[in-house]
Motif scaffolding. Structure first.
Motif, mmCIF file in Angstrom:
data_model
loop_
_atom_site.group_PDB
_atom_site.id
_atom_site.type_symbol
_atom_site.label_atom_id
_atom_site.label_comp_id
_atom_site.label_asym_id
_atom_site.label_seq_id
_atom_site.Cartn_x
_atom_site.Cartn_y
_atom_site.Cartn_z
ATOM 1 N N ASP A 95 33.935 19.488 39.704
ATOM 2 C CA ASP A 95 33.517 18.070 39.255
ATOM 3 C C ASP A 95 32.376 18.031 40.138
ATOM 4 N N LEU A 96 31.671 18.964 40.773
ATOM 5 C CA LEU A 96 30.267 18.935 41.264
ATOM 6 C C LEU A 96 29.297 19.750 40.561
ATOM 7 N N VAL A 97 29.771 20.376 39.417
ATOM 8 C CA VAL A 97 29.134 20.818 38.580
ATOM 9 C C VAL A 97 28.676 19.916 37.496
ATOM 10 N N VAL A 98 27.246 19.921 37.162
ATOM 11 C CA VAL A 98 26.617 19.166 36.147
ATOM 12 C C VAL A 98 26.481 20.071 34.670
ATOM 13 N N LYS A 99 27.199 19.545 33.744
ATOM 14 C CA LYS A 99 26.906 20.207 32.577
ATOM 15 C C LYS A 99 25.712 19.936 31.880
ATOM 16 N N LYS A 100 25.098 20.913 31.318
ATOM 17 C CA LYS A 100 23.836 20.525 30.597
ATOM 18 C C LYS A 100 23.574 21.625 29.344
ATOM 19 N N PRO A 101 23.170 21.414 28.047
ATOM 20 C CA PRO A 101 23.153 22.103 27.038
ATOM 21 C C PRO A 101 22.465 23.352 27.135
ATOM 22 N N ASP A 102 23.056 24.433 26.359
ATOM 23 C CA ASP A 102 22.469 25.697 26.431
ATOM 24 C C ASP A 102 21.452 25.919 25.375
ATOM 25 N N ILE A 103 20.294 25.961 25.403
ATOM 26 C CA ILE A 103 19.235 25.910 24.344
ATOM 27 C C ILE A 103 19.506 27.054 23.522
ATOM 28 N N ASP A 104 19.683 28.202 24.063
ATOM 29 C CA ASP A 104 19.900 29.740 23.390
ATOM 30 C C ASP A 104 20.921 29.575 22.365
ATOM 31 N N LYS A 105 22.194 29.230 22.928
ATOM 32 C CA LYS A 105 23.417 29.017 22.226
ATOM 33 C C LYS A 105 23.191 27.929 20.987
ATOM 34 N N MET A 106 22.295 26.706 21.365
ATOM 35 C CA MET A 106 22.236 25.878 20.206
ATOM 36 C C MET A 106 21.445 26.302 19.156
ATOM 37 N N LYS A 107 20.355 27.265 19.487
ATOM 38 C CA LYS A 107 19.404 27.600 18.450
ATOM 39 C C LYS A 107 20.401 28.748 17.638
ATOM 40 N N ALA A 108 21.057 29.462 18.174
ATOM 41 C CA ALA A 108 22.090 30.326 17.589
ATOM 42 C C ALA A 108 23.158 29.737 16.643
ATOM 43 N N ALA A 109 23.542 28.654 17.152
ATOM 44 C CA ALA A 109 24.509 28.001 16.330
ATOM 45 C C ALA A 109 23.949 27.231 15.106
ATOM 46 N N ILE A 110 22.540 26.886 15.260
ATOM 47 C CA ILE A 110 21.842 26.299 14.084
ATOM 48 C C ILE A 110 21.437 27.531 13.261
ATOM 49 N N ASN A 111 21.217 28.566 13.560
ATOM 50 C CA ASN A 111 21.004 29.722 12.749
ATOM 51 C C ASN A 111 22.208 30.293 11.893
ATOM 52 N N LEU A 112 23.341 29.963 12.548
ATOM 53 C CA LEU A 112 24.702 30.569 11.864
ATOM 54 C C LEU A 112 25.210 29.302 11.137
ATOM 55 N N GLY A 113 24.349 28.133 11.167
ATOM 56 C CA GLY A 113 24.917 26.971 10.289
ATOM 57 C C GLY A 113 26.094 26.036 10.734
ATOM 58 N N ILE A 114 26.470 26.650 12.158
ATOM 59 C CA ILE A 114 27.636 25.823 12.766
ATOM 60 C C ILE A 114 26.833 24.407 13.268
ATOM 61 N N LEU A 115 25.898 24.451 13.496
ATOM 62 C CA LEU A 115 25.079 22.911 14.030
ATOM 63 C C LEU A 115 23.915 22.808 13.164
ATOM 64 N N LYS A 116 23.641 21.594 12.730
ATOM 65 C CA LYS A 116 22.453 21.055 11.890
ATOM 66 C C LYS A 116 21.424 20.677 12.835
ATOM 67 N N GLU A 117 20.271 21.121 12.425
ATOM 68 C CA GLU A 117 19.053 20.575 13.413
ATOM 69 C C GLU A 117 18.917 18.990 13.420
ATOM 70 N N ASN A 118 19.167 18.350 12.252
ATOM 71 C CA ASN A 118 19.204 17.096 12.497
ATOM 72 C C ASN A 118 20.318 16.380 13.187
ATOM 73 N N ASP A 119 21.558 17.015 13.229
ATOM 74 C CA ASP A 119 22.588 16.516 14.270
ATOM 75 C C ASP A 119 22.027 16.091 15.481
ATOM 76 N N LEU A 120 21.008 16.811 16.112
ATOM 77 C CA LEU A 120 20.426 16.589 17.544
ATOM 78 C C LEU A 120 19.067 15.797 17.351
ATOM 79 N N GLU A 121 18.738 15.485 16.180
ATOM 80 C CA GLU A 121 17.373 14.600 15.881
ATOM 81 C C GLU A 121 17.002 13.436 17.104
ATOM 82 N N ASP A 122 18.294 12.501 17.281
ATOM 83 C CA ASP A 122 18.085 11.488 18.481
ATOM 84 C C ASP A 122 18.114 12.203 19.685
ATOM 85 N N CYS A 123 18.253 13.477 19.997
ATOM 86 C CA CYS A 123 18.414 13.798 21.382
ATOM 87 C C CYS A 123 16.836 14.591 21.891
ATOM 88 N N ARG A 124 16.112 14.699 20.806
ATOM 89 C CA ARG A 124 14.903 15.330 21.108
ATOM 90 C C ARG A 124 13.840 14.428 22.066
#
Length: 126
Positions: A84-113
């Motif tokens: 619980d002392l560890v802060v979670k943060k997004p893994d940009i490289d894994k996010m890009k890979a997920a977008i390339n694989l079609g698991i995640l859509k770029e517009n799913d994160l539009e409001d996060c940019r």
């Protein structure tokens, strides 16, 4: 709005000032190196010091910045069962890979940019 214009004279002046700035920064860098060498020899490396010469006082402050190695710290905290002392943060490289694989859509994160724009100027001679 006021009338904006750029003249050759303005560009020439900007260019000359920029050249002087580079010369000044280079000269100051060399002098700082000499000052640090002086303090290293007289009071020791990474030790604060002060010298007065005529009407001038030269001081060296030493700031220490402490950081933790993220991977080792997370591993240690998990080992100590303190996840619980560890802060979670997004893994940009894994996010890009997920977008390339079609698991995640770029517009799913539009409001996060967050986009930062900083304009830069450059003047060069022909």
């Amino acid at each position: 709005m006021g009338e904006s214009q750029v003249t050759e004279g303005m560009l020439e002046k900007f260019y000359r000032l920029n050249q002087k700035k580079k010369e000044i920064e280079s000269a100051m860098k060399e002098m700082k190196k000499q000052f640090h060498n002086y303090f290293d020899e007289t009071v020791g490396e990474n030790v604060k010091g002060q010298v007065t010469v005529g009407d001038y006082i030269l001081q060296r402050q030493v700031r220490t910045i402490e950081k933790f190695n993220e991977a080792k710290t997370v591993e240690k905290l998990e080992e100590l069962k303190l996840e619980d002392l560890v802060v979670k943060k997004p893994d940009i490289d894994k996010m890009k890979a997920a977008i390339n694989l079609g698991i995640l859509k770029e517009n799913d994160l539009e409001d996060c940019r967050v986009i930062n724009i900083s304009p830069a100027l450059s003047v060069k001679t022909k």
